[in-house]
Every structure is written in structure tokens, then in C-alpha cells.
Design a protein around this motif. Structure first.
Motif, mmCIF file in Angstrom:
data_model
loop_
_atom_site.group_PDB
_atom_site.id
_atom_site.type_symbol
_atom_site.label_atom_id
_atom_site.label_comp_id
_atom_site.label_asym_id
_atom_site.label_seq_id
_atom_site.Cartn_x
_atom_site.Cartn_y
_atom_site.Cartn_z
ATOM 1 N N SER A 60 -29.405 -11.954 -10.272
ATOM 2 C CA SER A 60 -29.600 -10.844 -9.331
ATOM 3 C C SER A 60 -28.966 -11.225 -7.992
ATOM 4 O O SER A 60 -28.662 -12.402 -7.751
ATOM 5 C CB SER A 60 -31.092 -10.602 -9.139
ATOM 6 O OG SER A 60 -31.676 -11.731 -8.516
ATOM 7 N N GLY A 61 -28.823 -10.234 -7.124
ATOM 8 C CA GLY A 61 -28.259 -10.488 -5.799
ATOM 9 C C GLY A 61 -29.073 -11.510 -5.024
ATOM 10 O O GLY A 61 -28.526 -12.357 -4.326
ATOM 11 N N LYS A 62 -30.374 -11.433 -5.172
ATOM 12 C CA LYS A 62 -31.248 -12.331 -4.434
ATOM 13 C C LYS A 62 -31.113 -13.766 -4.953
ATOM 14 O O LYS A 62 -31.005 -14.719 -4.191
ATOM 15 C CB LYS A 62 -32.699 -11.840 -4.579
ATOM 16 C CG LYS A 62 -33.653 -12.522 -3.650
ATOM 17 C CD LYS A 62 -34.866 -11.662 -3.366
ATOM 18 C CE LYS A 62 -35.944 -12.505 -2.736
ATOM 19 N NZ LYS A 62 -36.937 -12.983 -3.708
ATOM 20 N N ILE A 63 -31.111 -13.877 -6.291
ATOM 21 C CA ILE A 63 -30.964 -15.208 -6.900
ATOM 22 C C ILE A 63 -29.586 -15.801 -6.565
ATOM 23 O O ILE A 63 -29.447 -17.008 -6.365
ATOM 24 C CB ILE A 63 -31.154 -15.117 -8.434
ATOM 25 C CG1 ILE A 63 -32.592 -14.708 -8.767
ATOM 26 C CG2 ILE A 63 -30.799 -16.424 -9.110
ATOM 27 C CD1 ILE A 63 -33.626 -15.778 -8.503
ATOM 28 N N ALA A 64 -28.591 -14.928 -6.458
ATOM 29 C CA ALA A 64 -27.242 -15.421 -6.150
ATOM 30 C C ALA A 64 -27.227 -16.195 -4.835
ATOM 31 O O ALA A 64 -26.529 -17.207 -4.705
ATOM 32 C CB ALA A 64 -26.252 -14.253 -6.103
ATOM 33 N N LYS A 65 -28.009 -15.739 -3.857
ATOM 34 C CA LYS A 65 -28.074 -16.443 -2.569
ATOM 35 C C LYS A 65 -28.687 -17.843 -2.758
ATOM 36 O O LYS A 65 -28.247 -18.809 -2.145
ATOM 37 C CB LYS A 65 -28.915 -15.649 -1.556
ATOM 38 C CG LYS A 65 -28.407 -14.230 -1.301
ATOM 39 C CD LYS A 65 -27.240 -14.211 -0.342
ATOM 40 C CE LYS A 65 -26.703 -12.778 -0.214
ATOM 41 N NZ LYS A 65 -25.500 -12.661 0.593
ATOM 42 N N THR A 66 -29.700 -17.900 -3.630
ATOM 43 C CA THR A 66 -30.330 -19.191 -3.920
ATOM 44 C C THR A 66 -29.330 -20.129 -4.595
ATOM 45 O O THR A 66 -29.234 -21.313 -4.267
ATOM 46 C CB THR A 66 -31.531 -18.995 -4.876
ATOM 47 O OG1 THR A 66 -32.333 -17.947 -4.370
ATOM 48 C CG2 THR A 66 -32.344 -20.262 -5.006
ATOM 49 N N VAL A 67 -28.582 -19.567 -5.555
ATOM 50 C CA VAL A 67 -27.590 -20.375 -6.278
ATOM 51 C C VAL A 67 -26.517 -20.864 -5.305
ATOM 52 O O VAL A 67 -26.071 -22.013 -5.370
ATOM 53 C CB VAL A 67 -26.961 -19.568 -7.439
ATOM 54 C CG1 VAL A 67 -25.860 -20.367 -8.121
ATOM 55 C CG2 VAL A 67 -28.032 -19.153 -8.439
ATOM 56 N N PHE A 68 -26.121 -19.983 -4.377
ATOM 57 C CA PHE A 68 -25.108 -20.351 -3.379
ATOM 58 C C PHE A 68 -25.568 -21.585 -2.593
ATOM 59 O O PHE A 68 -24.813 -22.546 -2.421
ATOM 60 C CB PHE A 68 -24.868 -19.164 -2.439
ATOM 61 C CG PHE A 68 -23.814 -19.404 -1.401
ATOM 62 C CD1 PHE A 68 -22.471 -19.157 -1.668
ATOM 63 C CD2 PHE A 68 -24.150 -19.896 -0.142
ATOM 64 C CE1 PHE A 68 -21.500 -19.386 -0.708
ATOM 65 C CE2 PHE A 68 -23.192 -20.134 0.821
ATOM 66 C CZ PHE A 68 -21.862 -19.876 0.539
ATOM 67 N N GLU A 69 -26.816 -21.541 -2.119
ATOM 68 C CA GLU A 69 -27.360 -22.674 -1.374
ATOM 69 C C GLU A 69 -27.343 -23.950 -2.227
ATOM 70 O O GLU A 69 -26.995 -25.024 -1.755
ATOM 71 C CB GLU A 69 -28.813 -22.401 -0.947
ATOM 72 C CG GLU A 69 -28.983 -21.248 0.045
ATOM 73 C CD GLU A 69 -28.282 -21.516 1.372
ATOM 74 O OE1 GLU A 69 -28.207 -22.698 1.768
ATOM 75 O OE2 GLU A 69 -27.789 -20.547 1.981
ATOM 76 N N ALA A 70 -27.732 -23.788 -3.496
ATOM 77 C CA ALA A 70 -27.770 -24.946 -4.395
ATOM 78 C C ALA A 70 -26.363 -25.492 -4.645
ATOM 79 O O ALA A 70 -26.166 -26.707 -4.737
ATOM 80 C CB ALA A 70 -28.449 -24.559 -5.705
ATOM 81 N N MET A 71 -25.392 -24.597 -4.740
ATOM 82 C CA MET A 71 -24.004 -25.057 -4.925
ATOM 83 C C MET A 71 -23.557 -25.858 -3.706
ATOM 84 O O MET A 71 -22.892 -26.883 -3.823
ATOM 85 C CB MET A 71 -23.055 -23.859 -5.121
ATOM 86 C CG MET A 71 -23.228 -23.141 -6.444
ATOM 87 S SD MET A 71 -21.800 -22.121 -6.912
ATOM 88 C CE MET A 71 -21.513 -21.161 -5.511
ATOM 89 N N ALA A 72 -23.917 -25.370 -2.516
ATOM 90 C CA ALA A 72 -23.533 -26.060 -1.280
ATOM 91 C C ALA A 72 -24.163 -27.450 -1.220
ATOM 92 O O ALA A 72 -23.554 -28.398 -0.739
ATOM 93 C CB ALA A 72 -23.945 -25.239 -0.063
ATOM 94 N N ALA A 73 -25.391 -27.546 -1.737
ATOM 95 C CA ALA A 73 -26.096 -28.822 -1.669
ATOM 96 C C ALA A 73 -25.595 -29.811 -2.707
ATOM 97 O O ALA A 73 -25.527 -31.009 -2.465
ATOM 98 C CB ALA A 73 -27.594 -28.595 -1.839
ATOM 99 N N SER A 74 -25.238 -29.316 -3.901
ATOM 100 C CA SER A 74 -24.963 -30.226 -5.007
ATOM 101 C C SER A 74 -23.499 -30.255 -5.450
ATOM 102 O O SER A 74 -23.079 -31.186 -6.126
ATOM 103 C CB SER A 74 -25.807 -29.825 -6.219
ATOM 104 O OG SER A 74 -25.360 -28.566 -6.702
ATOM 105 N N GLY A 75 -22.744 -29.223 -5.108
ATOM 106 C CA GLY A 75 -21.361 -29.146 -5.580
ATOM 107 C C GLY A 75 -21.246 -28.757 -7.049
ATOM 108 O O GLY A 75 -20.160 -28.741 -7.612
ATOM 109 N N LYS A 76 -22.391 -28.453 -7.679
ATOM 110 C CA LYS A 76 -22.355 -28.060 -9.093
ATOM 111 C C LYS A 76 -21.886 -26.615 -9.240
ATOM 112 O O LYS A 76 -21.918 -25.852 -8.284
ATOM 113 C CB LYS A 76 -23.756 -28.191 -9.700
ATOM 114 C CG LYS A 76 -24.235 -29.620 -9.821
ATOM 115 C CD LYS A 76 -25.643 -29.653 -10.395
ATOM 116 C CE LYS A 76 -26.141 -31.103 -10.453
ATOM 117 N NZ LYS A 76 -27.589 -31.164 -10.684
ATOM 118 N N THR A 77 -21.523 -26.246 -10.467
ATOM 119 C CA THR A 77 -21.098 -24.856 -10.677
ATOM 120 C C THR A 77 -22.335 -23.966 -10.757
ATOM 121 O O THR A 77 -23.446 -24.427 -11.042
ATOM 122 C CB THR A 77 -20.323 -24.691 -12.002
ATOM 123 O OG1 THR A 77 -21.235 -24.924 -13.081
ATOM 124 C CG2 THR A 77 -19.156 -25.649 -12.092
ATOM 125 N N ALA A 78 -22.110 -22.680 -10.519
ATOM 126 C CA ALA A 78 -23.202 -21.708 -10.562
ATOM 127 C C ALA A 78 -23.838 -21.705 -11.950
ATOM 128 O O ALA A 78 -25.059 -21.664 -12.097
ATOM 129 C CB ALA A 78 -22.683 -20.322 -10.198
#
Ligand code: ADP
Ligand code: MG
Ligand code: ZN
Length: 480
Positions: free
Chosen positions: A389-407
Motif C-alpha cells: 500500500s502507499g502507506k507501507i511503501a513509505k515504511t519500505v522506503f525508510e527501511a531501504m535507506a537504512a539497510s540498502g536492501k531491495t524493496a
């Protein structure tokens, strides 16, 4: 009209010195690397020993031709180096090799926008010259030291016509020049570090007049902010002099950033004071059409073209195109995303909002982005396919920034996949309806706004993972 009621228009012409990013100096093979111990990057040529001969670095010419082409100048088939004679301890030869009567390029322009209005600023000339050394003043003793590492570093001087009419326009002209230098990868364009320096010539004239007033030249402007501040100060100072019935003196003035004022430095020197003459050690510089063509072939797409293409071909608003083309690296990032997720406006929004916000907060530029273009595109694909969802996408974005992992990996690891399966959502909806009989009654009685409350309850139960569109559909069906 008396002089006291008269309106004045500022007139500004800028002389910009850009340090060129060549590996070696302009007339010898010493390194241009910054930060070496004093006087270690020197040789008899750049130390100005008698009897040595300068050899022109071809790269300096290459770079200058590119800048000339980017600013619509005419590259002169023949130009010359001259000696500008003066004495100063940072100039061991007693003269600076520069171009004077016959510069390498003339008659160009740069288009800018100020307050959404297009302005064309004429470029009088571009020429090449060598930098001088550096004096290091001892704060405790009346002693100065001389470091000649910088002596002979190549500079390109870009002289504008007196076409600029406001401090803001001067700032914008400088910003656009710098963007081009960086696109061409020929100068760092860093004002604070001195690789991009500007002297501002300024005068005022009665509004409507076409006769230029007497100018002063302001030096020591080492940030964009200071250029604008110094110009404001100098314009106000000249206006006051004229209002009081005085006359502006043509002179060189020094900007004092801590005091916020300009002070007289010296009377304006005239060209004849320098005893310019052609340097007998250097042949006239001959540039043929083939040389120019090969430089043209190496040029990247410039920001103005790229911006126009984003509007015309990708349908982006001009404001977005402007932001995305502000640096070559940012535009490259955008296009790399686009190669894997072909929705320009969506990509633009994520870059301009979330990504630039993130980089800003961390003080990073786009080349050091913790999220690669492919990873950002990967997230946008999951969003587009309703996997998140759009909301979860923001969470995933933050996690990508922190870990460098793929979505994809983050979504799997954290179980963030959006639930669109009605058989999974149905029972949760039933439970929410059963648990809130009052709200159900009010909803059925006409308070349709309560739909938001029910959706919220379901989302809470599913930790934001339920597909809100499906939740809405089921709720509507069950609530009647
Ligand atoms: P110099 O090398 O002696 O400083 P130039 O003739 O090369 O002199 O001019 C330098 C700069 O001064 C140019 O950018 C030019 O546009 C600007 N300039 C010339 N006349 C005026 C004026 N009256 N008011 C403001 N700027 C001026
Ligand atoms: Mg000058
Ligand atoms: Zn040298």
C-alpha cells in the motif's frame, strides 16, 4: 525631475574565474592536486625561473572550447597569450600569462530565468589564464608565507556583458554557469573553496536611460549569498551618493562579509598599467574546425536541452524538470529509475519529495544516495502492482535507506505484503462490525462519514496491510 525623485536601475557585469579540473597545470606538468605540502607541486616553469619555456596543456583548451560551445560563443580560429605585468609576492615571474586582445572565445550568451521571466545575459568573452600562488598570513607575527603549489593552475575567465539588472539575476546567472561547468565536468564550481570566483562590476543609471554610470568592481565574494548581499549594499551606497549630489568613483572595492559592507581597496587600474604584450614564448593558438567538432561530439546533453526534453517527451511540469536537471547526476539518477519504472511523474515525485528529503537530512548528494535507482524503481513497481500500500511503501522506503536492501527483500522479511485476498479480509470486517454496534446503527441511519472509522479499524487490525480499496468494497457491501 530632480535627482532626489529619480529612480535608478542597477547595472551589473560579472567576471567569473573557474578553476579547470585538469590533472596538470596550464604550462607545465606539475600536479594541480589540492592540499599537498607547500611548494611541493612546483618546477622551474611555474616557479618562474629565467630561461624556461611554457608548454600549453591541450586539455585546458579542450575544456575552454566546451564551455564556449555551451554558452554559444564563437571559438576563435586564432587566439594569443599575453603577459599581464604586475608585482606581487604570489607571482614569481612578475607577470601573469593570460589572454588579452585575442581571447579564445567571444560573443555568446546564457539564458536564465528570474521570477519566471526569461533573461538573456550576453557573454563578452572567455579566456584562459594561469592562477597565482597563495599567501598565508601568520596571525601572530608580521610574517607571510608563500605557497606556489597553485601557481600555474588553469583558470577560465568568463566575462559577461553589463546585462544584469538585479542582485537576484546575478545570483541566478552564476548558478546556471556553475551547473553548466559541472555538467561539462570541467570545474568543481565550488565558491567556498575558491574554484569558482566572481568579481562583480556594478553601477546605477537613471531608470529609462541607456547611458551606463560609473562602475565599481567588488572583490572577495566567496558565496552566492555574499554576491547578492554585496550587490545590494553597493547599489544602495551608490544611490545614496547620487542622491546627495555626489559622484561615484571608479574603483575596486573589497566586500567585508563580517561587516556587511564594501570598502575602497584601490583606484581602478587601467589596462595600460599592466603593459600587456603578446607572450613571445607561446605560439598563437590555432584551433581548426576538426578540433571544435571533436569537442562538440564529447559534450553531454546540457541542462536546458534536458529540461525541455523532460517537459516535451515525458510530460513533466517545467518546475519538476528544472529540479531534476539541476545536476547531471540527479538527472542521470532519474533516468536510471525511469529505465525500470516507466512512469515519469511518479518517479519525479518520489525523487523530489522522499529521496531529496532524505539526502538533505543526511547531508548527502545524489551520488551517495543510500537507495540506488534500481531499488527505488523496485519499490515503485511493488506499489504499482498493489503488492504494498502507499502507506507501507513509505515504511519500505525508510527501511531501504537504512539497510540498502531491495524493496522485495524488505517486504518479504517483514511480512509487509498487502492483503487483497477477500477471504482473509472478510472475517476481520465481520469482527469490526460486530464489535461496534452503535457506529453501525448510526451509519445505517445516514452518517456515511463513519465509513472512514470502519476502514481505520480494519487497517488497524491488519497492521496497515489490508488493501484499502478491497476493505472499502467489503464494508460497503456488508453495511448496506
Ligand atoms: P576590466 O577588465 O578592466 O574590469 P572590462 O571592460 O573587461 O574591464 O569589464 C569588466 C566587467 O565590467 C564586464 O563584465 C562588464 O560587463 C562590466 N561593466 C562594464 N561597464 C560597466 C558599467 N558601467 N556598469 C556595470 N558593469 C560594467
Ligand atoms: Mg575587472
Ligand atoms: Zn610546474
Amino acid at each position: 525631475m530632480g535627482i532626489n525623485q529619480m529612480e535608478f536601475t542597477p547595472v551589473i557585469g560579472l567576471e567569473v574565474h573557474a578553476q579547470l579540473k585538469t590533472r596538470t597545470k596550464i604550462f607545465c606538468s606539475c600536479s594541480t592536486a589540492f592540499g599537498a605540502p607547500p611548494n611541493t607541486h612546483t618546477c622551474p616553469v611555474c616557479l618562474g625561473m629565467p630561461g624556461v619555456l611554457p608548454m600549453l596543456n591541450r586539455k585546458v583548451v579542450d575544456f575552454t572550447i566546451k564551455m564556449a560551445l555551451a554558452t554559444h560563443c564563437t571559438v576563435q580560429p586564432e587566439s594569443r597569450f599575453a603577459r599581464k605585468n604586475y608585482f606581487y609576492p604570489d607571482l614569481p615571474k612578475g607577470y601573469q600569462i593570460s589572454q588579452y586582445e585575442l581571447p579564445i572565445a567571444t560573443g555568446g550568451y546564457l539564458d536564465i530565468e528570474v521570477d519566471d521571466r526569461p533573461l538573456r545575459i550576453g557573454i563578452t568573452r572567455i579566456h584562459m589564464e594561469e592562477d597565482a600562488g597563495k599567501l598565508i598570513h601568520d596571525p601572530d607575527r608580521p610574517v607571510s608565507r608563500v605557497d606556489l603549489n597553485r601557481t600555474g593552475t588553469p583558470l577560465m575567465e568568463i566575462v559577461s556583458e553589463p546585462d544584469i539588472r538585479s542582485p537576484e539575476a546575478a545570483g541566478e546567472y552564476l548558478r546556471q554557469l556553475r551547473i553548466i561547468l559541472r555538467y561539462l565536468d570541467i570545474s568543481d564550481g565550488n565558491m567556498e573553496e575558491g574554484s569558482f570566483r566572481c568579481d562583480a562590476n556594478v553601477s546605477i543609471m537613471p531608470t529609462g536611460s541607456s547611458v551606463l554610470g560609473t562602475r565599481t568592481e567588488v572583490k572577495n565574494l566567496n558565496s552566492f549569498k555574499h554576491v547578492e548581499k554585496a550587490l545590494y549594499y553597493e547599489i544602495a551606497r551608490q544611490r545614496e551618493i547620487l542622491h546627495d549630489g555626489g559622484r561615484v568613483v571608479q574603483e575596486t572595492r573589497l566586500w567585508q562579509p563580517d561587516k556587511g559592507r564594501t570598502v575602497s581597496m584601490r583606484g581602478k587600474e587601467d589596462a595600460h598599467d599592466y603593459r600587456y604584450f603578446p607572450d613571445p614564448d607561446l605560439l598563437p593558438l590555432v584551433i581548426d574546425a576538426a578540433w571544435i567538432a571533436s569537442m562538440r561530439a564529447e559534450m553531454p546533453e546540457l541542462p536546458a536541452r534536458r529540461r525541455a526534453r523532460y517537459v516535451a517527451d515525458l510530460g513533466l511540469p517545467d518546475a519538476d524538470a528544472r529540479v531534476l536537471t539541476a545536476s547531471r547526476e540527479l538527472a542521470d539518477y532519474f533516468e536510471a529509475c525511469l529505465a525500470e519504472f516507466d512512469q515519469p511523474k511518479t518517479v519525479a515525485n518520489w525523487i523530489m519529495g522522499d529521496l531529496l528529503g532524505l539526502l538533505n537530512a543526511r547531508g548527502l548528494d545524489i551520488t551517495r544516495s543510500p537507495i540506488s535507482p534500481a531499488n527505488l524503481a523496485g519499490l515503485l513497481n511493488l506499489l504499482d502492482e498493489d503488492v504494498v500500500s502507499g502507506k507501507i511503501a513509505k515504511t519500505v522506503f525508510e527501511a531501504m535507506a537504512a539497510s540498502g536492501k531491495t524493496a522485495q527483500v524488505i517486504v518479504e522479511e517483514k511480512g509487509l505484503v498487502q492483503v487483497s485476498d477477500t477471504t482473509a479480509i472478510d472475517p476481520i470486517v465481520d469482527a469490526v462490525i460486530a464489535g461496534n454496534p452503535d457506529e453501525v446503527q448510526r451509519y445505517r441511519g445516514g452518517q456515511k462519514k463513519l465509513m472512514g472509522f470502519f476502514v481505520g479499524q480494519v487497517m488497524k487490525q491488519t497492521k496497515g496491510k489490508a488493501n484499502p480499496k478491497i476493505v472499502n468494497e467489503i464494508l460497503r457491501k456488508k453495511l448496506g
